[in-house]
Design a protein around this motif. Sequence first.
Motif: not given
Length: 201
Positions: A15, A19, A33, A75-76, A78-80, A82
């Motif tokens: 991920d 991202w 994604l 940038q994060t 945790s993509v999930k 977010y």
Amino acid sequence: MYFPTAEPIHSSTDDAALWLAYRGGDNKALGILAERYFTTLKRYGLKFMVDESVVDDCIQDLFLELWQNRHKISQTPSVKFYLLKSVRNSIIEYLRYQKRFTNEESLHWDTALPDHFNAESLLIEQETLDSLVSQVNAQMSDLPKREREALYLRYFEDLSVAEISEMMGVNKQSVSNFLQKALAKIRTKWLVTIVLSLFFF
């Protein structure tokens, strides 16, 4: 601005790398994604008891906005998380527009357990599984809406207490209280074990 990635993008890329590539203008990365999380996002969105078409529109709009704002997105960790939080916010905005949302307590929440587990994963007969699911659903129906959502996010989507806190707009102690109360209300020890098994496997 371009954000280079160390390796070529493909369906098994993690991920964080996807991202990063998406933020750099790689539409294939965003597509991967979207494909990876579509089912997760839709399943969560439908928990709010809105039409399937509304959930589909929210998800489609989310990825369109992500692409249009790719150079502004950070940038994060945790993509999930977010994506789940973004879908939740979109659905709340829709409900607010429809005058069906006044506060968090007004949110409807589907109590049904996920339908993708099976008897083999629990090493029990299908008839026994059906009976257990019926009992667990009855227990879940008795929980307040916020306890149901906290339980779902923690044990099915595997979010941390901190992430659930941010998602639901409450402090971490409140989330812990939701979880403790929810599990306490599922009264017998063996039933708690089954609930956690259903969420994890």
